[in-house]
Design a protein around this motif. Structure first.
Motif, PDB file in Angstrom:
ATOM      1  N   LEU A 180       7.789  46.112  48.082  1.00 32.86           N
ATOM      2  CA  LEU A 180       8.211  46.049  49.482  1.00 32.86           C
ATOM      3  C   LEU A 180       9.719  46.003  49.538  1.00 32.86           C
ATOM      4  CD1 LEU A 180       5.977  43.181  50.961  1.00 32.86           C
ATOM      5  CD2 LEU A 180       5.666  45.620  51.363  1.00 32.86           C
ATOM      6  N   ALA A 181      10.270  46.601  50.607  1.00 29.36           N
ATOM      7  CA  ALA A 181      11.713  46.490  50.838  1.00 29.36           C
ATOM      8  C   ALA A 181      11.949  46.496  52.344  1.00 29.36           C
ATOM      9  CB  ALA A 181      12.460  47.633  50.167  1.00 29.36           C
ATOM     10  N   GLY A 182      12.917  45.666  52.790  1.00 28.60           N
ATOM     11  CA  GLY A 182      13.179  45.518  54.229  1.00 28.60           C
ATOM     12  C   GLY A 182      14.579  45.995  54.579  1.00 28.60           C
ATOM     13  N   THR A 183      14.695  46.595  55.778  1.00 31.28           N
ATOM     14  CA  THR A 183      15.963  47.190  56.193  1.00 31.28           C
ATOM     15  C   THR A 183      16.604  46.447  57.367  1.00 31.28           C
ATOM     16  OG1 THR A 183      14.822  48.722  57.691  1.00 31.28           O
ATOM     17  CG2 THR A 183      15.281  49.508  55.445  1.00 31.28           C
ATOM     18  N   GLN A 184      17.840  46.794  57.613  1.00 33.44           N
ATOM     19  CA  GLN A 184      18.626  46.199  58.681  1.00 33.44           C
ATOM     20  C   GLN A 184      18.065  46.529  60.060  1.00 33.44           C
ATOM     21  OE1 GLN A 184      21.014  44.084  58.204  1.00 33.44           O
ATOM     22  NE2 GLN A 184      21.974  43.922  60.214  1.00 33.44           N
ATOM     23  N   ASP A 185      17.375  47.658  60.196  1.00 36.43           N
ATOM     24  CA  ASP A 185      16.819  48.039  61.506  1.00 36.43           C
ATOM     25  C   ASP A 185      15.359  47.639  61.673  1.00 36.43           C
ATOM     26  OD1 ASP A 185      15.711  49.867  59.786  1.00 36.43           O
ATOM     27  OD2 ASP A 185      16.408  51.649  60.863  1.00 36.43           O
ATOM     28  N   GLY A 186      14.860  46.739  60.809  1.00 39.31           N
ATOM     29  CA  GLY A 186      13.547  46.141  61.045  1.00 39.31           C
ATOM     30  C   GLY A 186      12.367  46.800  60.378  1.00 39.31           C
ATOM     31  N   ASN A 187      12.589  47.755  59.502  1.00 39.74           N
ATOM     32  CA  ASN A 187      11.467  48.391  58.814  1.00 39.74           C
ATOM     33  C   ASN A 187      11.126  47.663  57.516  1.00 39.74           C
ATOM     34  OD1 ASN A 187      10.920  50.512  60.598  1.00 39.74           O
ATOM     35  ND2 ASN A 187      12.516  51.801  59.716  1.00 39.74           N
ATOM     36  N   ILE A 188       9.828  47.531  57.244  1.00 46.23           N
ATOM     37  CA  ILE A 188       9.353  47.035  55.954  1.00 46.23           C
ATOM     38  C   ILE A 188       8.605  48.195  55.291  1.00 46.23           C
ATOM     39  CG2 ILE A 188       7.868  45.397  54.753  1.00 46.23           C
ATOM     40  CD1 ILE A 188       8.270  43.479  57.126  1.00 46.23           C
ATOM     41  N   TYR A 189       9.190  48.699  54.216  1.00 48.84           N
ATOM     42  CA  TYR A 189       8.591  49.816  53.487  1.00 48.84           C
ATOM     43  C   TYR A 189       7.715  49.288  52.367  1.00 48.84           C
ATOM     44  CZ  TYR A 189      12.030  53.015  55.600  1.00 48.84           C
ATOM     45  OH  TYR A 189      12.786  53.758  56.474  1.00 48.84           O
ATOM     46  N   GLN A 190       6.493  49.816  52.290  1.00 43.30           N
ATOM     47  CA  GLN A 190       5.654  49.569  51.117  1.00 43.30           C
ATOM     48  C   GLN A 190       5.616  50.863  50.323  1.00 43.30           C
ATOM     49  OE1 GLN A 190       1.574  48.391  51.837  1.00 43.30           O
ATOM     50  NE2 GLN A 190       1.215  47.887  49.702  1.00 43.30           N
ATOM     51  N   LEU A 191       6.043  50.788  49.061  1.00 45.25           N
ATOM     52  CA  LEU A 191       6.111  51.977  48.206  1.00 45.25           C
ATOM     53  C   LEU A 191       5.267  51.778  46.957  1.00 45.25           C
ATOM     54  CD1 LEU A 191       9.961  52.776  48.166  1.00 45.25           C
ATOM     55  CD2 LEU A 191       8.237  53.790  49.627  1.00 45.25           C
ATOM     56  N   ASP A 192       4.780  52.909  46.426  1.00 44.37           N
ATOM     57  CA  ASP A 192       4.086  52.935  45.147  1.00 44.37           C
ATOM     58  C   ASP A 192       5.027  53.588  44.141  1.00 44.37           C
ATOM     59  OD1 ASP A 192       2.464  53.618  42.925  1.00 44.37           O
ATOM     60  OD2 ASP A 192       0.675  53.610  44.182  1.00 44.37           O
ATOM     61  N   VAL A 193       5.390  52.855  43.093  1.00 49.77           N
ATOM     62  CA  VAL A 193       6.361  53.367  42.113  1.00 49.77           C
ATOM     63  C   VAL A 193       5.883  54.674  41.498  1.00 49.77           C
ATOM     64  CG1 VAL A 193       7.599  52.806  39.968  1.00 49.77           C
ATOM     65  CG2 VAL A 193       7.117  51.019  41.624  1.00 49.77           C
ATOM     66  N   ARG A 194       4.561  54.887  41.439  1.00 52.11           N
ATOM     67  CA  ARG A 194       4.028  56.092  40.813  1.00 52.11           C
ATOM     68  C   ARG A 194       4.212  57.320  41.698  1.00 52.11           C
ATOM     69  NH1 ARG A 194      -1.687  53.256  40.055  1.00 52.11           N
ATOM     70  NH2 ARG A 194      -1.211  53.061  42.274  1.00 52.11           N
ATOM     71  N   ASN A 195       4.411  57.100  43.010  1.00 53.49           N
ATOM     72  CA  ASN A 195       4.654  58.209  43.942  1.00 53.49           C
ATOM     73  C   ASN A 195       5.581  57.712  45.051  1.00 53.49           C
ATOM     74  OD1 ASN A 195       4.542  60.586  45.392  1.00 53.49           O
ATOM     75  ND2 ASN A 195       2.640  60.028  46.437  1.00 53.49           N
ATOM     76  N   PRO A 196       6.857  57.490  44.730  1.00 59.24           N
ATOM     77  CA  PRO A 196       7.739  56.803  45.673  1.00 59.24           C
ATOM     78  C   PRO A 196       8.312  57.671  46.788  1.00 59.24           C
ATOM     79  CG  PRO A 196       8.915  57.317  43.653  1.00 59.24           C
ATOM     80  CD  PRO A 196       7.500  57.774  43.450  1.00 59.24           C
ATOM     81  N   SER A 206       9.832  44.471  64.914  1.00 57.63           N
ATOM     82  CA  SER A 206      10.948  44.383  65.857  1.00 57.63           C
ATOM     83  C   SER A 206      12.149  45.054  65.207  1.00 57.63           C
ATOM     84  CB  SER A 206      11.285  42.926  66.198  1.00 57.63           C
ATOM     85  OG  SER A 206      12.076  42.354  65.187  1.00 57.63           O
ATOM     86  N   GLY A 207      13.177  45.302  66.004  1.00 56.31           N
ATOM     87  CA  GLY A 207      14.372  45.954  65.476  1.00 56.31           C
ATOM     88  C   GLY A 207      15.316  45.003  64.762  1.00 56.31           C
ATOM     89  N   ALA A 208      14.927  43.731  64.647  1.00 57.14           N
ATOM     90  CA  ALA A 208      15.795  42.750  63.985  1.00 57.14           C
ATOM     91  C   ALA A 208      15.798  42.979  62.471  1.00 57.14           C
ATOM     92  CB  ALA A 208      15.320  41.335  64.293  1.00 57.14           C
ATOM     93  N   PHE A 220       1.947  39.213  51.937  1.00 61.61           N
ATOM     94  CA  PHE A 220       3.358  38.863  51.781  1.00 61.61           C
ATOM     95  C   PHE A 220       3.840  38.087  52.997  1.00 61.61           C
ATOM     96  CE2 PHE A 220       3.370  42.984  53.947  1.00 61.61           C
ATOM     97  CZ  PHE A 220       4.349  42.824  54.922  1.00 61.61           C
ATOM     98  N   ILE A 221       5.031  37.470  52.839  1.00 58.90           N
ATOM     99  CA  ILE A 221       5.709  36.782  53.934  1.00 58.90           C
ATOM    100  C   ILE A 221       7.013  37.520  54.200  1.00 58.90           C
ATOM    101  CG2 ILE A 221       6.554  34.578  54.808  1.00 58.90           C
ATOM    102  CD1 ILE A 221       5.065  33.206  52.528  1.00 58.90           C
ATOM    103  N   ALA A 222       7.336  37.700  55.476  1.00 59.52           N
ATOM    104  CA  ALA A 222       8.591  38.338  55.864  1.00 59.52           C
ATOM    105  C   ALA A 222       9.300  37.475  56.899  1.00 59.52           C
ATOM    106  CB  ALA A 222       8.328  39.727  56.446  1.00 59.52           C
ATOM    107  N   SER A 223      10.641  37.480  56.845  1.00 57.64           N
ATOM    108  CA  SER A 223      11.421  36.818  57.890  1.00 57.64           C
ATOM    109  C   SER A 223      12.465  37.794  58.416  1.00 57.64           C
ATOM    110  CB  SER A 223      12.084  35.554  57.361  1.00 57.64           C
ATOM    111  OG  SER A 223      13.152  35.853  56.496  1.00 57.64           O
ATOM    112  N   GLN A 224      12.837  37.594  59.701  1.00 53.26           N
ATOM    113  CA  GLN A 224      13.740  38.544  60.348  1.00 53.26           C
ATOM    114  C   GLN A 224      14.874  37.830  61.079  1.00 53.26           C
ATOM    115  OE1 GLN A 224      10.230  41.263  61.927  1.00 53.26           O
ATOM    116  NE2 GLN A 224      12.103  42.479  61.804  1.00 53.26           N
ATOM    117  N   GLY A 225      15.826  38.621  61.512  1.00 52.26           N
ATOM    118  CA  GLY A 225      17.025  38.104  62.144  1.00 52.26           C
ATOM    119  C   GLY A 225      16.837  37.592  63.558  1.00 52.26           C
TER     120      GLY A 225
END
Length: 277
Positions: A180-196, A206-208, A220-225
């Motif tokens: 998982l990776a989270g961005t400044q504009d509020g997206n949480i990406y779930q990626l598979d390393v075998r097909n990224p 939210s956009g936070a 998983f647990i996520a927190s935002q701005g």
């Protein structure tokens, strides 16, 4: 930094020595030693028992933003505003190498054991005998330039480079191939390393800014701005909100057994007690 007795909120130790802000801290697996990184470009290792600073690592040219501990902690990884991720030998308080130099602030790092199906490449030169536990590990870098980078920790070879919608703030591994990776504009990406190239899914509540991500049970647990903090369970269709922070950013989440801790810009550390979900 302050060490508290979790059961009753008693202040046990104050760790003093960094200049300017302390950006990150974590316990080693032993629970007796703390690793911290600060805006003074230093990493420090502390005894939680007597509050002494036993090691200081110097080498970064900018503030240290995140750290990761390799296996039992003979080696640690740090990332910095100077655009580098470095591997350190705790026993000799020396830098074992610059693992990545990407010219852009590295906001978050994660180390994970790779699934057997993933090719991590081979090191160009023989690894130092002081490198312990780096084999078959992946290193994930959440970068300010909208890139999420994955490398073989021992090989230093690229595994993939993914471009997201905005600066990446944080990242974590869910398994030997899911992350998982989270961005400044509020997206949480779930990626598979075998097909990224194509995300497994993109979650947007939210956009936070997404400030913290942590693998938890089968989700998983996520927190935002914007003060939101939530647990996502089983296939991302069951969400539990952790309330209390109102609108101040929740910077970091940590877990211990059935308890979840959050730290917020309002100056409070909150503890949540979970029954079996």
């Amino acid at each position: 930094m302050k060490i508290w007795q979790a059961s009753n909120g008693e202040l046990r130790r104050v760790l003093e020595g960094h200049v300017f802000d302390v950006n990150c801290c974590r316990f080693f697996p032993s629970g007796l030693v703390v690793l911290s990184g600060g805006m003074d470009a230093q990493l420090k290792i502390w005894s939680a028992e007597d509050a002494s600073c036993v090691v200081t690592f110097k080498g970064h040219k900018g503030g240290v933003l995140d750290t990761a501990i390799v296996d039992r902690g003979r080696n640690v990884v740090s990332s910095s505003r100077d655009g580098t991720a470095r591997l350190w030998d705790c026993g000799r308080s020396a830098c074992l190498g610059v693992i990545a130099d990407c010219g852009s602030s590295i906001n978050g790092v994660a180390v994970g054991a790779a699934d057997n199906s993933i090719n991590l490449g081979s090191p160009e030169q023989m690894p130092s005998e002081r490198e312990v536990g780096t084999e078959s590990k992946m290193l994930l870098l959440a970068r300010e330039d909208k890139k999420l980078q994955c490398l073989g920790l021992q090989s230093r070879q690229p595994v993939f480079l993914f471009i997201g919608s905005d600066a990446f703030n944080c990242c974590t591994f869910l398994s030997g191939f899911l992350l998982l990776a989270g961005t400044q504009d509020g997206n949480i990406y779930q990626l598979d390393v075998r097909n990224p190239r194509t995300p497994v899914q993109v979650m947007h509540r939210s956009g936070a800014p997404v400030l913290s991500l942590l693998s938890f049970r089968d989700g998983f647990i996520a927190s935002q701005g914007d003060g939101s903090c939530f647990i996502v369970q089983q296939d991302l269709d069951y969400v539990i909100e952790l309330t209390g922070a109102d609108c101040d950013p929740v910077y970091k989440v940590a877990t211990w057994e059935k308890q979840i801790y959050t730290c917020c810009r309002d100056g409070l550390v909150r503890r949540y007690q979970l029954s079996d979900l």
